[in-house]
Write an enzyme that holds these catalytic residues in place. Sequence first.
Site, short mmCIF file in Angstrom:
data_model
loop_
_atom_site.label_atom_id
_atom_site.label_comp_id
_atom_site.label_asym_id
_atom_site.label_seq_id
_atom_site.Cartn_x
_atom_site.Cartn_y
_atom_site.Cartn_z
N ASP A 262 81.96 -1.79 25.28
CA ASP A 262 82.66 -0.72 23.28
C ASP A 262 83.08 1.29 23.59
OD1 ASP A 262 82.31 0.52 21.40
OD2 ASP A 262 80.37 1.01 21.72
N LYS A 269 86.65 5.79 22.02
CA LYS A 269 86.21 6.80 22.42
C LYS A 269 86.92 7.95 23.29
CE LYS A 269 81.63 4.43 22.18
NZ LYS A 269 81.06 4.53 22.08
N ASP A 280 76.20 -1.20 27.03
CA ASP A 280 76.08 -2.22 25.46
C ASP A 280 75.55 -3.01 25.64
OD1 ASP A 280 75.90 -0.22 23.19
OD2 ASP A 280 77.70 -0.71 22.77
N ASP A 339 83.69 2.46 15.40
CA ASP A 339 82.53 2.53 17.15
C ASP A 339 81.32 2.11 16.31
OD1 ASP A 339 81.87 3.26 19.36
OD2 ASP A 339 82.33 5.57 19.44
N ARG A 343 75.87 -1.90 14.46
CA ARG A 343 75.01 -2.88 13.83
C ARG A 343 75.70 -3.52 12.76
NH1 ARG A 343 75.49 3.74 11.09
NH2 ARG A 343 75.69 3.87 13.67
N1 BES Z 1 77.16 1.56 21.62
C1 BES Z 1 77.10 3.20 21.16
C2 BES Z 1 75.62 4.27 21.05
C3 BES Z 1 75.88 4.90 22.66
C4 BES Z 1 76.12 6.11 22.27
C5 BES Z 1 74.78 3.92 23.73
C6 BES Z 1 75.81 6.32 23.90
C7 BES Z 1 74.64 4.67 24.07
C8 BES Z 1 74.93 5.79 24.86
C9 BES Z 1 77.59 2.73 19.20
O1 BES Z 1 77.88 1.62 18.95
C10 BES Z 1 78.49 3.48 18.95
O2 BES Z 1 79.41 4.36 19.38
N2 BES Z 1 77.37 4.47 17.84
C11 BES Z 1 78.51 5.63 17.26
C12 BES Z 1 78.21 5.37 15.40
C13 BES Z 1 78.76 6.44 14.93
C14 BES Z 1 80.18 5.94 15.04
C15 BES Z 1 78.12 6.14 13.01
C16 BES Z 1 77.54 6.86 17.81
O3 BES Z 1 76.30 7.47 17.66
O4 BES Z 1 78.34 7.76 18.06
ZN ZN Z 2 78.16 0.29 20.83
ZN ZN Z 3 80.32 2.23 18.91
#
Ligand code: BES
Ligand code: ZN
Ligand code: ZN
Length: 489
Positions: A262, A269, A280, A339, A343
């Site tokens: 990811d 990121k 991920d 990101d 979902r």
């Molecule tokens: N894979 C990430 C979530 C994650 C973050 C898992 C850190 C493990 C460690 C997910 O896809 C993500 O990036 N989520 C975002 C959502 C936001 C953009 C609404 C997040 O949590 O910042």
């Molecule tokens: Zn993710």
């Molecule tokens: Zn993500």
Amino acid sequence: MLKLKSLDLKTEKVPTLIIPVCEDERIHDNKSLIPLIEKALALSEFKGESDDEVVFYSPPGTAAERVVLMGLGKREKLEAESFRKLCGKAVKQAIKKDLKDILFAVPADGKTGLDFADLLKAMLEGACLGNHIFDRYKEEKKKKPLETIGFQVDPDIAGAHAALPEKVAAACKGTLLARDWVTLPANDKRPEMYADSLKQEAEAAGLSVTVLDEAALAEKGFGAMLAVARGSEAKPRLVIMEYRTEGAEKTIALVGKGVTFDTGGLNLKISGSMADMKTDMAGSAAVAGALIAAAGLKPHCNVIGLLPLVENMPSGTAIRPGDIIRSYSGKTVEIGNTDAEGRLILIDALAYAVDTYQPDTIIDLATLTGACLMALGEKFAAVFSRDDALAEAIVAAGVRTHERCWRMPLPEDYKELLKSEFADISNMPSTRWGGAITAALFLSEFVKDARWAHIDTAGPVYDKKGNAYSPPGGTGFGVRLICDLLDRL
Ligand code: BES
Ligand code: ZN
Ligand code: ZN
């Protein structure tokens, strides 16, 4: 590899015997062990406190070459986890010392305050999980796992627990596979390769496996999943594993997030938060591990695993913020942030699972949000469900397996945070507060009225430092949790 034994410790030759000892109460009643325990506790360097340890070589009274006494602390504080940890640690040390074969003295029934089956199960688990090495990228394979791990049990009760080692080995096999998949670097588990590896292991375990490729996904309308996959040269896959048993009255569907890396996509990121994103796909690894374990555990329900696999990359073909896509369910989604990809792939797999299998229960596991880590830290997963019994069953399974889960709310009024001006819903909430909750609410819009739970495992799936029964890397979190649940739903 795991064996229950009822040896005469006075006469039978045992290379290494491990005796767990409490500081305040005697938890063994085997006559050969008692003098050794008293002798150890009389030493100034051994109090039976947790992490205390003393070794006797060829002590009188037993035929053991080496006896290791390991402290557990106070009896009233004992938990199954104390034994899991002690056994994991003992196995790791034995591997370091190049031993091949060790024997644990299992405390007597009724002496630890724990149910004997729970105690024995925890010991078997800790030992089995500790006996695993991930060295496929090292030229020199320095250490080998132990060949045999014995558990000395009173002959009167050994028979009643004879089936336990095999059951524990099945659940641990699933956990260890999940760990390795998570630890594997993203360059060696791009969706097509990872799908092959999943299929191979699942079929070897006796499961039936179907893999949908990009064309099949397009034909079936997996618009949200394909949207995420578009940015990468690696093609998406949906792996479906099925465990079916005759006379089953229930079907459980498990969906696992499988983002093999990811980057965040065009909403890239920052480097610090990208570093561990090979993990991920841990939800998909846990689901695959649970299915493979189920093939050995043979629960009474049918279990279907659905693993959407994609790589989330930025490129000239990637989805853009503001794009609107049509998901499998028919609902449109505005991409507020590329990101928030987990979902997107999950809603297609969830909607497909509900339509295709009409499951009695559907559970998804996903490293879904950083917000979950903020809320609960690295050791707890968050559970979301409108079904109280299901949420409670998951939390209870977490207590038994020490794969700890904490229930979080699904407040209806937060749904307005997901409104989109132009599409049916936005994948990006309008506030950054409560991100684990808004992510769960987003999923909830795609499961119709199925009995559903979402487990956000962003914290506990990876352990950089490692612990008593897990080396640094993937932890396999979720596999034992699901195994524990399957026959209870
Ligand atoms: N894979 C990430 C979530 C994650 C973050 C898992 C850190 C493990 C460690 C997910 O896809 C993500 O990036 N989520 C975002 C959502 C936001 C953009 C609404 C997040 O949590 O910042
Ligand atoms: Zn993710
Ligand atoms: Zn993500």
